[in-house]
Write an enzyme that holds these catalytic residues in place. Structure first.
Site, PDB file in Angstrom:
ATOM      1  CB  ILE A   3      10.051  81.389 108.038  1.00 35.74           C
ATOM      2  CG1 ILE A   3      11.318  80.309 108.523  1.00 35.74           C
ATOM      3  CG2 ILE A   3      10.517  81.803 106.633  1.00 35.74           C
ATOM      4  CD1 ILE A   3      11.238  79.163 107.538  1.00 35.74           C
ATOM      5  CB  CYS A  56       2.056  69.487  94.111  1.00 41.52           C
ATOM      6  SG  CYS A  56       1.651  67.954  94.707  1.00 41.52           S
ATOM      7  CB  CYS A  90       5.163  45.967 123.962  1.00 42.66           C
ATOM      8  SG  CYS A  90       5.312  45.750 122.055  1.00 42.66           S
TER       9      CYS A  90
END
Length: 655
Positions: free
Chosen positions: A29, A159, A174
């Site tokens: 961007i 915000c 696990c």
């Protein structure tokens, strides 16, 4: 009659010539944005990015060429943009925006800040700096074909942190080692295996069966004899994986039989794991070789990296990649290590083969190399046109801000497909600040649930304050009537506190901690809620925030997808499956989150030391507008409301 300079009003054109703006990020961007700013008429631009150019950037970051690989993104972007307009004044910084020299006074130099970032930590920091400096911020992000732009202004809009973001996704050891149930579990296992065999070994990245799995509840001594694993070199030996692999000369067949036959048969002896699950099916190299079919591929059409190999094809890919990686390791010399890189073909081939073989063993649909790369690299494939659209929207919103038309600013979502109104771009009215935001509220306050008898000061600093609440250099004072300093950002002051538990300092249920980050000009009150009932592998919880457990928003046909450009771990490749609803970090790219390696100093007597904490003036407390995920219904309603306004220049209508 309105006087125009090009396509802009003269007053706005004059503003662009004199105002100073900051662009944070020079990636996908950022490159498009810098080019747009220069061509629009901005004359004073400062650009900051810590990264250097990689060859993988060249397909979408068009200010860079092959000759620039390895150079500073910010500096090369500046040089390339100046070719469009040599009279523009561009200052480039090859640096991190979180460094102390880029303080509140630095941000106050600018009329507008535009983010083009790829990680949540930096976004949080810029958000707070713009709040503290009271400077408008335009936040943006992209993920595949999806994108988003929003405007943040202190006191007027949300915000960036007003709405909680999902925590970075992690998986219990696990699950990875014993009971994978999703392709991502197998891909993570394969990346761990790469490090165990060729890279830096990490005890937390073990790939052998986890005999300590509490769900198994078995006796290894009683059942070990039931394992019918081979007694040859491929047998299970509880030694360093790398040492064992070297002792076999990295023999691909022996590695294969250990990982995909012997270890799986060992797992099968853990009976309780398979009472409610489908048991895995071991693979044997010799049997597969004897029954192999040439060119075995289960999806025979399409691009090569989107084909899914058959089992024997994966075995051959595994063998080739092991041999290549072994040669690379030998060339680097004794004691050397390889680093996994998604753009390194042998490394990607190894993870693709190992992950897919494990998926097959555990009855999952296998993935193409393209999908594995996307998931293993923790990325969503970047689309150049998406970045171009988002960069254009940033400039359009920036022009509104500089024209003093904040009321007309919008949060804009870019969709992959048009909605029922045939629109790809959906503008939504900006929401006001959240009263409960722990960043931009008038008196930010949070409650954290933890075990004061287990949580160390270092964990409070790094895992909670820095990682969870995005601080850079926190100072912590206990509200105990003595002003005890628990953590100091000054080097050497409280370092010896790091290994102590919170209870050692009298912190208990109901204790209050005053936390300040002077770089961010940010203060936060932390209420401690002691508990001994946290889930396994959970160190703490923020009370009232559980975005990953919240019910999913009701979907509508005018669905507007919200993206996790910020949380790469939760990113899903667009070619394989839809991103989950919880990935609502709105296009805010959370590429790999930056690590703040700054540790609070300590002194052994700090527990008894009292002092007065330095305070910020409330007037300078930062506030920022954050992207938050709205329910699809609210977005559709906002979009419909905007259709009644004269905002259709922000919308692409398809005929």
């Amino acid at each position: 009659m309105v006087q125009l300079v090009g396509s802009l009003r003269k007053e706005l054109s004059d503003t662009l010539s004199t105002c100073k703006v900051l662009v944070v990020g020079a990636g996908g961007i950022g490159c498009e944005l810098l080019k747009n700013l220069v061509l629009t008429g901005f004359k004073n631009i400062e650009l900051i990015d810590l990264d250097t150019i990689d060859v993988s950037n060249l397909n979408r970051q068009f200010l860079f060429q092959k000759k620039h690989v390895g150079k500073s993104k910010a500096q090369v972007a500046k040089e390339s943009a100046l070719q469009f307009c040599p009279t523009v004044n561009i200052t480039a910084y090859h640096d991190s925006i979180t460094n102390p020299e880029y303080n509140v006074e630095f941000f106050r130099k600018f009329m507008l800040v535009m983010n083009a970032l790829d990680n949540r930590a930096a976004r949080n920091h810029v958000n707070r700096m713009c709040l503290a400096a009271d400077i408008p911020l335009i936040e943006s992000g992209s993920a595949g074909y999806l994108g988003q732009v929003t405007v943040i202004k202190k006191g007027l809009t949300e915000c960036y942190e007003c709405q909680p973001k999902p925590a970075q996704k992690t998986f219990p050891g696990c699950t990875i080692r014993n009971t994978p149930s999703e392709p991502i579990h197998c891909i993570v296992w394969a990346k761990y295996l790469f490090n165990q065999l060729f890279g830096e070994e990490d005890a937390d990245q073990e790939v052998s069966p986890d005999t300590a799995d509490p769900e198994a509840s078995w006796n290894p001594e009683d059942t070990a004899t039931r394992a019918t694993a081979s007694e040859k070199d491929g047998d299970i030996k509880r030694v360093s994986t790398k040492e064992w692999a070297r002792s076999t000369g990295y023999d691909a067949a022996k590695l294969f039989n250990k990982l995909f036959k012997d270890d799986i048969m060992y797992l099968l002896t853990m009976d309780k794991l398979w009472k409610t699950r489908k048991a895995p099916t071991p693979l044997d190299w010799q049997q597969l070789e004897n029954s192999a079919r040439p060119q075995e591929v289960s999806a025979g059409s399409g691009l090569k990296d989107q084909q899914v190999l058959g089992v024997w094809g994966l075995c051959q890919l595994f063998q080739r990649s092991v041999e290549t990686l072994r040669s690379q390791l030998q060339e680097k010399g004794e004691g050397s290590e390889l680093v996994w890189d998604k753009d390194d073909p042998p490394a990607l081939d190894f993870v693709t083969a190992a992950a897919n073989l494990r998926m097959h063993i555990f009855s999952m649909n296998m993935k193409s190399p393209f999908d594995v790369k996307s998931m293993a690299g923790n990325i969503i494939p970047a689309i150049a046109t998406t970045n171009a659209v988002i960069a254009g929207l940033i400039v359009l919103e920036g022009l509104k801000v500089l024209s003093g038309e904040l009321e007309s600013c919008r949060m804009i979502f870019l969709n992959k497909c048009p909605n029922l109104r045939k629109k790809l771009l959906i503008p939504c009215v900006l929401d006001p600040p959240s009263a409960s935001c722990y960043v931009c509220a008038s008196k930010p306050e949070v409650t954290v649930k933890l075990n004061v008898h287990k949580t160390t000061v270092l964990a409070l600093q790094d895992r909670i304050l820095k990682e969870r609440f995005g601080m850079v250099a926190p100072d912590v004072q206990i509200e105990d009537g003595k002003g005890t300093i628990l953590i100091s950002s000054e080097e050497g002051e409280t370092e010896t506190n790091n290994s102590k538990i919170l209870a050692d300092f009298g912190i208990r249920n109901g204790s209050r901690l005053q936390v300040d980050d002077f770089l961010q000009d940010y203060a936060l009150l932390v209420n401690v809620l002691h508990t001994e009932e946290l889930e396994r592998d959970v160190e703490f919880e923020v009370v009232g925030e559980a975005p990953d457990k919240a019910p999913p928003p009701q979907s509508t046909q005018e669905e507007v997808k919200s993206i996790t450009n910020g949380n790469k771990d939760s990113a899903q490749p667009s070619t394989s499956f839809k991103a989950p609803a919880e990935d609502d970090d709105v296009m805010i790219v959370d590429s790999g989150e930056e690590e703040e390696a700054e540790e609070g100093a300590s002194s052994s007597s700090a527990a008894a030391t009292s002092g007065t904490k330095r305070k910020h003036s409330d007037a300078e407390t930062g506030e920022t507008s954050t992207k938050r995920l709205r329910t699809d219904q609210s977005r559709a309603a906002a979009a419909a409301a905007d259709d009644d306004d004269d905002d259709n220049d922000d919308i692409i209508a398809l005929d």
